[in-house]
Scaffold this active site. Structure first.
Site, mmCIF file in Angstrom:
data_model
loop_
_atom_site.group_PDB
_atom_site.id
_atom_site.type_symbol
_atom_site.label_atom_id
_atom_site.label_comp_id
_atom_site.label_asym_id
_atom_site.label_seq_id
_atom_site.Cartn_x
_atom_site.Cartn_y
_atom_site.Cartn_z
ATOM 1 N N HIS A 204 27.670 28.619 32.859
ATOM 2 C CA HIS A 204 28.953 29.282 32.600
ATOM 3 C C HIS A 204 30.171 28.465 32.993
ATOM 4 C CE1 HIS A 204 28.704 30.098 36.903
ATOM 5 N NE2 HIS A 204 29.989 30.408 36.874
HETATM 6 C C1 UD1 Z 1 34.554 33.317 37.570
HETATM 7 C C2 UD1 Z 1 34.906 32.292 38.667
HETATM 8 C C3 UD1 Z 1 33.754 31.339 38.876
HETATM 9 C C4 UD1 Z 1 32.457 32.080 39.123
HETATM 10 C C5 UD1 Z 1 32.222 33.050 37.988
HETATM 11 C C6 UD1 Z 1 30.965 33.850 38.177
HETATM 12 C C7 UD1 Z 1 37.298 31.661 38.806
HETATM 13 C C8 UD1 Z 1 38.268 30.584 38.547
HETATM 14 N N1 UD1 Z 1 36.069 31.502 38.283
HETATM 15 O O1 UD1 Z 1 34.400 32.601 36.348
HETATM 16 O O2 UD1 Z 1 34.034 30.509 39.985
HETATM 17 O O3 UD1 Z 1 31.404 31.152 39.207
HETATM 18 O O4 UD1 Z 1 33.340 33.944 37.929
HETATM 19 O O5 UD1 Z 1 30.759 34.701 37.087
HETATM 20 O O6 UD1 Z 1 37.624 32.608 39.489
HETATM 21 N N2 UD1 Z 1 34.237 38.696 31.344
HETATM 22 C C9 UD1 Z 1 33.596 39.836 30.930
HETATM 23 N N3 UD1 Z 1 33.339 40.787 31.882
HETATM 24 C C10 UD1 Z 1 33.692 40.671 33.181
HETATM 25 C C11 UD1 Z 1 34.363 39.502 33.575
HETATM 26 C C12 UD1 Z 1 34.615 38.528 32.653
HETATM 27 O O7 UD1 Z 1 33.246 39.990 29.785
HETATM 28 O O8 UD1 Z 1 33.423 41.585 33.983
HETATM 29 C C13 UD1 Z 1 34.491 37.641 30.341
HETATM 30 C C14 UD1 Z 1 35.898 37.672 29.796
HETATM 31 O O9 UD1 Z 1 35.842 37.314 28.455
HETATM 32 C C15 UD1 Z 1 36.598 36.568 30.564
HETATM 33 C C16 UD1 Z 1 35.471 35.581 30.790
HETATM 34 O O10 UD1 Z 1 34.297 36.375 30.935
HETATM 35 O O11 UD1 Z 1 37.682 36.070 29.887
HETATM 36 C C17 UD1 Z 1 35.642 34.724 31.989
HETATM 37 O O12 UD1 Z 1 35.863 35.526 33.158
HETATM 38 P P1 UD1 Z 1 36.731 34.936 34.392
HETATM 39 O O13 UD1 Z 1 36.730 35.907 35.520
HETATM 40 O O14 UD1 Z 1 38.031 34.438 33.880
HETATM 41 O O15 UD1 Z 1 35.944 33.645 34.819
HETATM 42 P P2 UD1 Z 1 34.396 33.353 34.963
HETATM 43 O O16 UD1 Z 1 34.021 32.364 33.940
HETATM 44 O O17 UD1 Z 1 33.603 34.607 35.062
#
Ligand code: UD1
Length: 361
Positions: A204
């Site tokens: 991821h």
């Molecule tokens: C975040 C953390 C990362 C961690 C990861 C674990 C930061 C900078 N990154 O990355 O260090 O390893 O979490 O998962 O804080 N989304 C959903 N459902 C959710 C949350 C997110 O569908 O509950 C999707 C959304 O499209 C979102 C994307 O995942 O835009 C990314 O989520 P985001 O929290 O921005 O970063 P992660 O890649 O999850």
């Protein structure tokens, strides 16, 4: 002393779990605050249910957005929380956006900041987490570390020694608690694979999944591996979205020995990787969990902020060059991989040491 314990994203939950439990047995007043960075049931509430973490008393419900918008939203909302709750300390864990955003708010309000898992450095500022680590550590009054290399990093950055305490790893505390409770279950059967004869994959990191060419190159590696050993792939929402956007989802579905599933709960995932032959990942925490369980781990990154997992554990840092990854894959298949040992103070008691440090503080 009143402490606000902060969580935001999936890897925070298993780190705060033992701290919440140890604080409940102490005289420390503590309030659990969820920023809402992760909000889906599978990315958030399932961990509270399974690990028995109390529901957060406060949820800021920020949701997903670009980094700047997400951090800004957390800061705006968390400032109000601090003004209302008047804590003596804000305790943050790990390196996600919520960690840095809440540290910044607290320090500007002259509230003490305690960072659990301080001092880890990948020295790669293209990683958003590395920026979060640097910002959080420079603002923290108390820096609690998981390994001696983290202490060295902090001292080299000029952090006074009296602020730094090597306490061990609370993610491993959670693992030890759950291992005691959870006998091996039927995860392999559920995914049609045989215990000890499959690999588990998680992917991821933006550096691996946000660029179509890089993602396609990595899929090529999985295509080779799945010819010899089946792979179970619980897929993060970021990866799922990107595969679709880049039109690579069809290519992946043609690989018949890769079983794709939604993000698993803590216990489902633990059950799956502990019975696997090896793990492929770009996660931080999984490098630690596999080291504790002595499962070979191929880390698809060029650097790691957790060098102890490579130096003393079962982790291999391969990057994403196909020849390198496949070379290590063969070494594991033929020889079983490194033997490894459990790093110091990864013993299930880190949270108790944290409470001791806080009580003295
Ligand atoms: C975040 C953390 C990362 C961690 C990861 C674990 C930061 C900078 N990154 O990355 O260090 O390893 O979490 O998962 O804080 N989304 C959903 N459902 C959710 C949350 C997110 O569908 O509950 C999707 C959304 O499209 C979102 C994307 O995942 O835009 C990314 O989520 P985001 O929290 O921005 O970063 P992660 O890649 O999850």
């Amino acid at each position: 002393m009143k402490i606000l314990n902060i969580v935001g994203a999936r890897p925070n939950f298993m780190k705060i779990n033992p701290i919440e439990k140890a604080m409940s047995r102490s005289s420390l007043e503590h309030v659990l605050v969820h920023t809402g960075q992760h909000y889906d049931e599978r990315m958030s509430s399932t961990f509270f249910d399974e690990l028995g973490i109390p529901r957060p008393q406060i949820n800021l419900e920020v949701g997903s957005a670009s980094h700047a918008v997400q951090v800004a939203e957390i800061m705006k909302r968390f400032e109000q929380t601090c003004l209302k709750e008047k804590p003596d300390m804000v305790l943050v864990v790990g390196d996600v956006n919520s960690t840095a955003a809440c540290s910044l708010v607290a320090s500007k309000l002259e509230i003490q900041v305690c960072h659990v898992e301080a001092g880890l450095r990948s020295r790669d500022r293209r990683m958003p987490e590395e920026i979060n680590r640097l910002v959080t550590d420079v603002l923290s009054d108390l820096l609690l570390t998981t390994s001696p290399d983290a202490d060295e990093n902090l001292r080299a950055e000029g952090i006074p020694a009296e602020k730094i305490h090597f306490v061990g790893n609370t993610m491993i505390d959670s693992l030890v608690m759950q291992l005691e409770k959870a006998p091996e279950k039927e995860s392999p059967k559920r995914f049609g694979v045989i215990p000890g004869e499959y690999a588990v994959l998680t992917l991821h990191r933006p550096s691996n999944v946000d660029d179509p060419a890089q993602l396609e190159r990595i899929l090529g590696i999985f295509a080779e591996i799945q010819n010899e050993v089946p792979i179970v792939f619980p897929m993060h929402p970021r990866t799922r979205n990107n595969l679709k956007t880049f039109g690579l989802d069809r290519k992946l579905s043609e690989l018949k020995h890769i079983v794709i599933t939604h993000p698993l709960s803590y216990l489902e995932f633990l059950d799956l990787y502990r019975q696997s032959r090896f793990v492929l990942t770009d996660s931080g925490g999984i490098q630690e969990e596999t080291t504790y369980l002595k499962i070979p781990c191929i880390t698809l990154r060029d650097n790691t902020e957790r060098p102890v997992t490579v130096d003393v554990g079962t982790n291999y840092l391969t990057g994403t060059d196909p020849d390198t990854v496949l070379g290590v894959f063969r070494e594991i298949m033929n020889g079983g991989g490194k033997s490894g040992r459990i790093p110091d103070l990864w013993d299930g008691h880190a949270a108790e040491r944290i409470v001791e440090v806080l009580e003295k503080w």
